[in-house]
Design an enzyme around this catalytic site. Structure first.
Site, mmCIF file in Angstrom:
data_model
loop_
_atom_site.group_PDB
_atom_site.id
_atom_site.type_symbol
_atom_site.label_atom_id
_atom_site.label_comp_id
_atom_site.label_asym_id
_atom_site.label_seq_id
_atom_site.Cartn_x
_atom_site.Cartn_y
_atom_site.Cartn_z
ATOM 1 N N ARG A 67 0.824 -1.216 0.000
ATOM 2 C CA ARG A 67 0.000 0.000 0.000
ATOM 3 C C ARG A 67 0.856 1.264 0.000
ATOM 4 O O ARG A 67 0.399 2.322 -0.427
ATOM 5 C CB ARG A 67 -0.996 -0.027 1.159
ATOM 6 N N GLU A 104 6.664 -11.166 14.996
ATOM 7 C CA GLU A 104 6.244 -11.814 16.238
ATOM 8 C C GLU A 104 6.773 -13.254 16.265
ATOM 9 O O GLU A 104 7.306 -13.720 17.252
ATOM 10 C CB GLU A 104 4.717 -11.790 16.291
HETATM 11 P P1 AMP Z 1 4.727 -2.635 11.458
HETATM 12 O O1 AMP Z 1 5.982 -3.212 10.882
HETATM 13 O O2 AMP Z 1 4.218 -3.383 12.646
HETATM 14 O O3 AMP Z 1 4.845 -1.145 11.730
HETATM 15 O O4 AMP Z 1 3.589 -2.842 10.384
HETATM 16 C C1 AMP Z 1 3.542 -2.019 9.301
HETATM 17 C C2 AMP Z 1 3.010 -2.700 8.068
HETATM 18 O O5 AMP Z 1 1.925 -3.588 8.334
HETATM 19 C C3 AMP Z 1 2.490 -1.631 7.156
HETATM 20 O O6 AMP Z 1 3.061 -1.845 5.875
HETATM 21 C C4 AMP Z 1 1.001 -1.778 7.166
HETATM 22 O O7 AMP Z 1 0.507 -1.785 5.853
HETATM 23 C C5 AMP Z 1 0.693 -3.087 7.856
HETATM 24 N N1 AMP Z 1 -0.192 -2.943 9.031
HETATM 25 C C6 AMP Z 1 0.141 -3.167 10.325
HETATM 26 N N2 AMP Z 1 -0.885 -3.015 11.148
HETATM 27 C C7 AMP Z 1 -1.937 -2.659 10.360
HETATM 28 C C8 AMP Z 1 -3.323 -2.334 10.620
HETATM 29 N N3 AMP Z 1 -3.848 -2.360 11.864
HETATM 30 N N4 AMP Z 1 -4.103 -2.016 9.579
HETATM 31 C C9 AMP Z 1 -3.593 -1.978 8.315
HETATM 32 N N5 AMP Z 1 -2.319 -2.281 8.003
HETATM 33 C C10 AMP Z 1 -1.495 -2.613 9.019
#
Ligand code: AMP
Length: 183
Positions: A67, A104
């Site tokens: 995205r 995780e």
């Molecule tokens: P993180 O590495 O945990 O910061 O996760 C980021 C990636 O996961 C991003 O590329 C987001 O598109 C996706 N992502 C994580 N949590 C969500 C959420 N609650 N809703 C939508 N996309 C998420």
């Protein structure tokens, strides 16, 4: 902790759909597809996400799969910068820089083409959601590995309770929408 304060964001918040328990139980997924159906709102989102970085030279926008690509391409155009794709392993056909990061359970990695960033290039990183910050932190490391200079990171949405921002060091981080929504 600086966050972009922008007025009149109700319509943009209204175009984000919350989907409980997707893709697994306990995750509240922030779905941007209703926003993609609204060209006026999307245009505003691009303007607001690019805005904080307009007064600094940006050579490249590094967009995170998948995205992040949707938002990164028009932000790169708005800033007159080139577009760099950060992808999951196995997708990019040319020589690559690679950074692994912890999930995780297990590990994941992101890659960019070795010729995507030149040494000294000023790079803005773009993604849709900042959650734990693991993905964005890996993106910062891949910029570093390629010899780029980080200008900042621009997100559409920040899930503040997960404190992902803390993993992004001292870099300039901007997010247009925050959940829980700040007053
Ligand atoms: P993180 O590495 O945990 O910061 O996760 C980021 C990636 O996961 C991003 O590329 C987001 O598109 C996706 N992502 C994580 N949590 C969500 C959420 N609650 N809703 C939508 N996309 C998420």
């Amino acid at each position: 902790m600086a966050r972009t304060k922008v007025k009149g964001l109700d319509a943009i918040y209204g175009a984000i759909r919350d989907i409980p328990d997707f893709p697994k139980p306990g995750i509240l997924f922030r779905d941007i597809t209703p926003l993609l159906k609204e060209p006026k709102l999307l245009k505003r989102v691009i303007r607001e996400m690019a805005g904080p970085f307009e007064n600094r030279p940006v050579d490249s926008v590094l967009a995170i799969e998948s995205r992040g690509f949707i938002l990164g391409a028009p932000i790169a155009l708005a800033l007159g910068a080139s577009l760099v794709l950060a992808r999951k392993p196995g997708k990019l056909p040319w020589k690559r820089h690679r950074v692994e990061y912890e999930l995780e359970y297990g590990t994941d990695a992101i890659e960019i083409h070795q010729d995507a960033i030149e040494a000294g290039d000023r790079v803005l990183v773009v993604d849709d959601v900042l959650a734990t910050g693991g993905t964005a932190a890996a993106a910062l490391r891949v910029v570093e590995q390629a010899g780029g200079r980080l200008v900042g990171v621009s997100f559409l949405i920040e899930l503040t309770a997960l404190e992902g921002r803390k993993r992004l060091g001292g870099t300039k981080v901007r997010s247009l929408l925050t959940y829980p929504r700040s007053a």
